[in-house]
Design a protein around this motif. Structure first.
Motif, PDB file in Angstrom:
ATOM      1  N   ARG A 413      12.006  11.775   9.233  1.00 39.08           N
ATOM      2  CA  ARG A 413      12.057  13.159   8.777  1.00 39.08           C
ATOM      3  C   ARG A 413      10.729  13.614   8.199  1.00 39.08           C
ATOM      4  NH1 ARG A 413      17.235  15.081   8.794  1.00 39.08           N
ATOM      5  NH2 ARG A 413      16.077  17.052   8.806  1.00 39.08           N
ATOM      6  N   CYS A 414      10.095  12.779   7.421  1.00 31.92           N
ATOM      7  CA  CYS A 414       8.791  13.126   6.862  1.00 31.92           C
ATOM      8  C   CYS A 414       8.087  11.857   6.412  1.00 31.92           C
ATOM      9  CB  CYS A 414       8.917  14.114   5.701  1.00 31.92           C
ATOM     10  SG  CYS A 414       9.947  13.533   4.344  1.00 31.92           S
ATOM     11  N   SER A 415       6.798  11.969   6.192  1.00 26.82           N
ATOM     12  CA  SER A 415       6.006  10.824   5.750  1.00 26.82           C
ATOM     13  C   SER A 415       4.937  11.301   4.781  1.00 26.82           C
ATOM     14  CB  SER A 415       5.365  10.101   6.937  1.00 26.82           C
ATOM     15  OG  SER A 415       4.493  10.984   7.642  1.00 26.82           O
ATOM     16  N   LEU A 416       4.440  10.383   4.013  1.00 28.10           N
ATOM     17  CA  LEU A 416       3.452  10.690   2.983  1.00 28.10           C
ATOM     18  C   LEU A 416       2.462   9.541   2.934  1.00 28.10           C
ATOM     19  CD1 LEU A 416       2.751  12.706   0.679  1.00 28.10           C
ATOM     20  CD2 LEU A 416       4.132  11.281  -0.825  1.00 28.10           C
ATOM     21  N   LYS A 417       1.183   9.853   3.053  1.00 29.82           N
ATOM     22  CA  LYS A 417       0.131   8.825   3.027  1.00 29.82           C
ATOM     23  C   LYS A 417      -0.580   8.879   1.694  1.00 29.82           C
ATOM     24  CE  LYS A 417      -2.373   5.570   4.855  1.00 29.82           C
ATOM     25  NZ  LYS A 417      -3.071   5.214   3.606  1.00 29.82           N
ATOM     26  N   LEU A 418      -0.439   7.819   0.932  1.00 26.51           N
ATOM     27  CA  LEU A 418      -1.094   7.714  -0.362  1.00 26.51           C
ATOM     28  C   LEU A 418      -2.418   6.960  -0.225  1.00 26.51           C
ATOM     29  CD1 LEU A 418       2.006   6.768  -2.539  1.00 26.51           C
ATOM     30  CD2 LEU A 418       1.142   9.037  -1.965  1.00 26.51           C
ATOM     31  N   THR A 419      -3.085   6.812  -1.350  1.00 24.01           N
ATOM     32  CA  THR A 419      -4.353   6.084  -1.342  1.00 24.01           C
ATOM     33  C   THR A 419      -4.136   4.639  -0.879  1.00 24.01           C
ATOM     34  OG1 THR A 419      -5.092   7.416  -3.215  1.00 24.01           O
ATOM     35  CG2 THR A 419      -6.311   5.394  -2.767  1.00 24.01           C
ATOM     36  N   GLU A 446      -2.459   1.830  -8.209  1.00 27.57           N
ATOM     37  CA  GLU A 446      -3.493   0.927  -8.680  1.00 27.57           C
ATOM     38  C   GLU A 446      -4.382   1.552  -9.741  1.00 27.57           C
ATOM     39  OE1 GLU A 446      -5.331  -0.527  -5.130  1.00 27.57           O
ATOM     40  OE2 GLU A 446      -3.935  -2.198  -5.001  1.00 27.57           O
ATOM     41  N   ASP A 447      -4.211   2.840 -10.030  1.00 25.79           N
ATOM     42  CA  ASP A 447      -4.953   3.450 -11.136  1.00 25.79           C
ATOM     43  C   ASP A 447      -4.174   3.367 -12.442  1.00 25.79           C
ATOM     44  OD1 ASP A 447      -2.948   5.289 -10.826  1.00 25.79           O
ATOM     45  OD2 ASP A 447      -4.267   6.998 -10.406  1.00 25.79           O
ATOM     46  N   HIS A 469       0.315   2.218 -18.744  1.00 29.55           N
ATOM     47  CA  HIS A 469      -0.170   0.902 -18.330  1.00 29.55           C
ATOM     48  C   HIS A 469      -1.697   0.883 -18.316  1.00 29.55           C
ATOM     49  CE1 HIS A 469       3.693  -0.871 -17.091  1.00 29.55           C
ATOM     50  NE2 HIS A 469       4.022   0.344 -16.702  1.00 29.55           N
ATOM     51  N   ARG A 470      -2.232  -0.312 -18.401  1.00 32.62           N
ATOM     52  CA  ARG A 470      -3.683  -0.488 -18.319  1.00 32.62           C
ATOM     53  C   ARG A 470      -4.101  -1.164 -17.022  1.00 32.62           C
ATOM     54  NH1 ARG A 470      -5.992  -3.511 -23.289  1.00 32.62           N
ATOM     55  NH2 ARG A 470      -7.925  -2.837 -22.307  1.00 32.62           N
ATOM     56  N   PHE A 471      -3.132  -1.607 -16.231  1.00 34.82           N
ATOM     57  CA  PHE A 471      -3.422  -2.322 -14.989  1.00 34.82           C
ATOM     58  C   PHE A 471      -2.555  -1.753 -13.876  1.00 34.82           C
ATOM     59  CE2 PHE A 471      -4.046  -5.189 -18.613  1.00 34.82           C
ATOM     60  CZ  PHE A 471      -5.383  -5.510 -18.442  1.00 34.82           C
ATOM     61  N   PRO A 472      -2.843  -2.091 -12.616  1.00 33.16           N
ATOM     62  CA  PRO A 472      -2.069  -1.545 -11.500  1.00 33.16           C
ATOM     63  C   PRO A 472      -0.565  -1.732 -11.675  1.00 33.16           C
ATOM     64  CG  PRO A 472      -4.001  -2.686 -10.669  1.00 33.16           C
ATOM     65  CD  PRO A 472      -3.974  -2.934 -12.152  1.00 33.16           C
ATOM     66  N   VAL A 473       0.183  -0.657 -11.452  1.00 29.27           N
ATOM     67  CA  VAL A 473       1.637  -0.682 -11.555  1.00 29.27           C
ATOM     68  C   VAL A 473       2.200  -1.073 -10.199  1.00 29.27           C
ATOM     69  CG1 VAL A 473       3.703   0.629 -12.108  1.00 29.27           C
ATOM     70  CG2 VAL A 473       1.579   1.090 -13.341  1.00 29.27           C
ATOM     71  N   LEU A 474       2.944  -2.178 -10.161  1.00 33.41           N
ATOM     72  CA  LEU A 474       3.392  -2.738  -8.886  1.00 33.41           C
ATOM     73  C   LEU A 474       4.829  -2.366  -8.526  1.00 33.41           C
ATOM     74  CD1 LEU A 474       1.905  -6.359  -9.175  1.00 33.41           C
ATOM     75  CD2 LEU A 474       0.825  -4.278  -8.307  1.00 33.41           C
ATOM     76  N   VAL A 475       5.718  -2.287  -9.515  1.00 29.35           N
ATOM     77  CA  VAL A 475       7.135  -2.066  -9.228  1.00 29.35           C
ATOM     78  C   VAL A 475       7.721  -1.077 -10.225  1.00 29.35           C
ATOM     79  CG1 VAL A 475       7.681  -4.241  -8.056  1.00 29.35           C
ATOM     80  CG2 VAL A 475       7.611  -4.173 -10.546  1.00 29.35           C
ATOM     81  N   VAL A 476       8.748  -0.339  -9.758  1.00 22.78           N
ATOM     82  CA  VAL A 476       9.481   0.614 -10.597  1.00 22.78           C
ATOM     83  C   VAL A 476      10.963   0.496 -10.277  1.00 22.78           C
ATOM     84  CG1 VAL A 476       7.599   2.275 -10.883  1.00 22.78           C
ATOM     85  CG2 VAL A 476       9.088   2.423  -8.877  1.00 22.78           C
TER      86      VAL A 476
END
Length: 508
Positions: A413-419, A446-447, A469-476
């Motif tokens: 249906r749709c897509s999104l390209k992140l960094t 990662e920011d 956070h101060r480091f890359p966020v990996l999971v939510v």
């Protein structure tokens, strides 16, 4: 300890620069100022300081600059360690230290009262900040445009794609009321390695567990007060995935050490170990028959085990490593992604556990990246039915409608390209707001921020972000009550965010 002695030499011939390191080496140079840098031996436990001090110099580098730079880096790193240690000893923890180093310039003159942190058994409480708080925990934005003024897409909506950076946001925006947060509810920071997977218990608002790259599984309770229930140790390598049983009495975990372990939460014990021949990458309990345990592995297989006996019931072979998976709500379908970016629909017999491949979706992209997230939802406003969310390691989000009557046929249906990303970062659906709102997802970055995206917007899809956070966020992960959002980063810090109360929930 370290000393710096500086002496001015005003002679026309110029001065000399000498740097003496802790191993007795002396660096000489010339200049108008004579600087003698002496680094004495210190009881330094941080390996990063050693890497700064012992970093080899290249052939074309300036030895004077290298010597001074090593000293300054070592002094800075050591100072940061001691400062944070002081805050820990005073019982204030990570949040208080992060707020201190980010304080504004007029912090001392501010008249806003400060709130002390109350240490729990494992987490650190942060009281809800006032709107004028100088140490705001949340920074949000959203478009001021009301989605209700526009017509929602029907089932015949054409697909669109968007490419944005994680920090992309339109100007002149206000707070998105749908996903505004009052701050941090609590923090668990006892883990010292990257958190690889994070989940709340089934139909539970308080039970939280997360697996880490050191092989541990930590089970927590986020209610008042937040505590660590158990720390499950048994895996020797990264925990790649885990799942709660339907009654939350058991956890089944998979790991890179080629094993699957079943844990009884009430006792904190491992009651079964299933050995494989390759790293076990993803795992799910059957939603209807909890005696079936489906595991995807690096041997290009999905294996169905009998939970009670540990014996293999069925297998299905795929084209590449099976990296992520999820069941539909009926248990008749498994959706899985592989290391080449393909997504499969697999039918499963709820009585016998037999598997049969039905459909495969292959991305048209030339570059192939592993699927890090496969998440099923039984209803979506955008598709008018069941949907599937996928995320690849390079930051590509895809949103599919699912045709259950055609054995799980997927339509993009749709897509999104992140960094583009270096680490494997997972995404998640956001709670359904109302019949007038869009389709939201949340993902780490990662920011070190947590971002919210609205898939119904071809442009400016980012509507909110959380900073803490101060480091890359990996999971939510969201809890069942949808009032808490948990996020975890590369250095093992887990933050539970408290969502602001809104009136949207009553409009669903």
């Amino acid at each position: 300890m370290a000393e710096v002695t500086s002496m001015n030499n005003c002679s026309k011939d110029g001065g000399a620069t000498e740097a003496v390191t802790n191993n007795g080496c002396t660096i000489n140079g010339t200049g108008k100022d004579m600087i003698k840098v002496t680094v004495k031996k210190a009881n330094v436990k941080d390996p990063e300081i050693f890497s700064c001090l012992l970093q080899p110099a290249s052939s074309d580098s300036d030895l004077d600059s290298i010597g001074v730079r090593r000293f300054l880096l070592a002094r800075k790193a050591e100072s940061g360690v001691h400062r944070r240690l002081d805050w820990r000893c005073n019982g204030k923890g990570y949040v208080a230290y992060r707020n201190y180093i980010r304080r504004p310039r007029n912090w001392e003159n501010s008249q806003i009262p400060s709130y002390p942190s109350t240490p729990g058994n494992s987490g650190r409480w942060m009281l809800t900040s006032s709107p004028l708080s100088r140490l705001s925990e949340v920074e949000s934005w959203s478009s001021s445009k009301d989605l209700r003024s526009g017509a929602l897409a029907s089932n015949h909506r054409t697909s669109f794609s968007s490419s944005i950076s994680d920090s992309d946001h339109p100007r002149g925006q206000g707070v998105e009321p749908a996903y505004s947060f009052v701050g941090m509810h609590c923090i668990f920071d006892q883990c010292k390695s990257a958190v690889t997977v994070l989940k709340f218990g089934h139909m539970s608002s308080d039970l939280l567990a997360y697996g880490a790259s050191d092989g541990t599984l930590t089970v927590c309770n986020v209610s008042d007060p937040p505590t660590v229930i158990n720390q499950l140790k048994g895996h020797s390598k990264d925990v790649t995935d885990f799942d709660f049983s339907s009654n939350n009495q058991y956890i089944a975990s998979s790991a890179a050490d080629k094993t699957v372990r079943v844990w009884e939460l009430s006792k904190g014990l491992c009651i079964r170990v299933i050995y494989g021949v390759s790293p076990q990458l993803c795992i799910r309990f059957h939603p209807v028959n909890n005696n079936f345990l489906s595991v995807g592995n690096a041997n290009k297989e999905i294996t169905v085990f009998n939970f009670s006996t540990g014996r293999v019931i069925a297998k299905s072979i795929f084209d590449s490593e099976v990296t992520s998976m999820d069941h539909d709500h009926t248990g008749h379908l498994i959706f899985c992604g592989d290391a080449q970016g393909c997504i499969y629909s697999v039918t499963m017999d709820s009585h016998t556990g037999a598997l049969s491949r039905s459909h495969r979706y292959r991305s048209s992209s030339k570059q192939k990246f592993p699927i890090t997230t496969v998440q099923y939802r039984s209803f979506s406003l955008l598709a008018g039915g069941p949907v599937l969310l996928t995320c690849t390691k390079d930051g590509s989000l895809s949103f599919f409608s699912v045709a259950l009557e055609v054995q799980g046929y997927l339509t993009l249906r749709c897509s999104l390209k992140l960094t583009p990303r270096i680490h494997s970062i997972r995404a998640s659906f956001c709670p359904l707001l109302s019949l007038n709102k869009g389709e939201y997802i949340v993902a780490g970055s990662e920011d070190s921020n947590v971002y919210f995206y609205d898939l119904t917007r071809p442009k400016h899809t980012c509507v909110n972000k959380l900073q803490g956070h101060r480091f890359p966020v990996l999971v939510v992960a969201w809890n069942h009550g949808e009032n808490f959002l948990a996020s975890a980063d590369l250095y093992g810090v887990v933050i539970v965010w408290k969502r602001a109360k809104t009136s949207y929930k009553g409009n669903i």
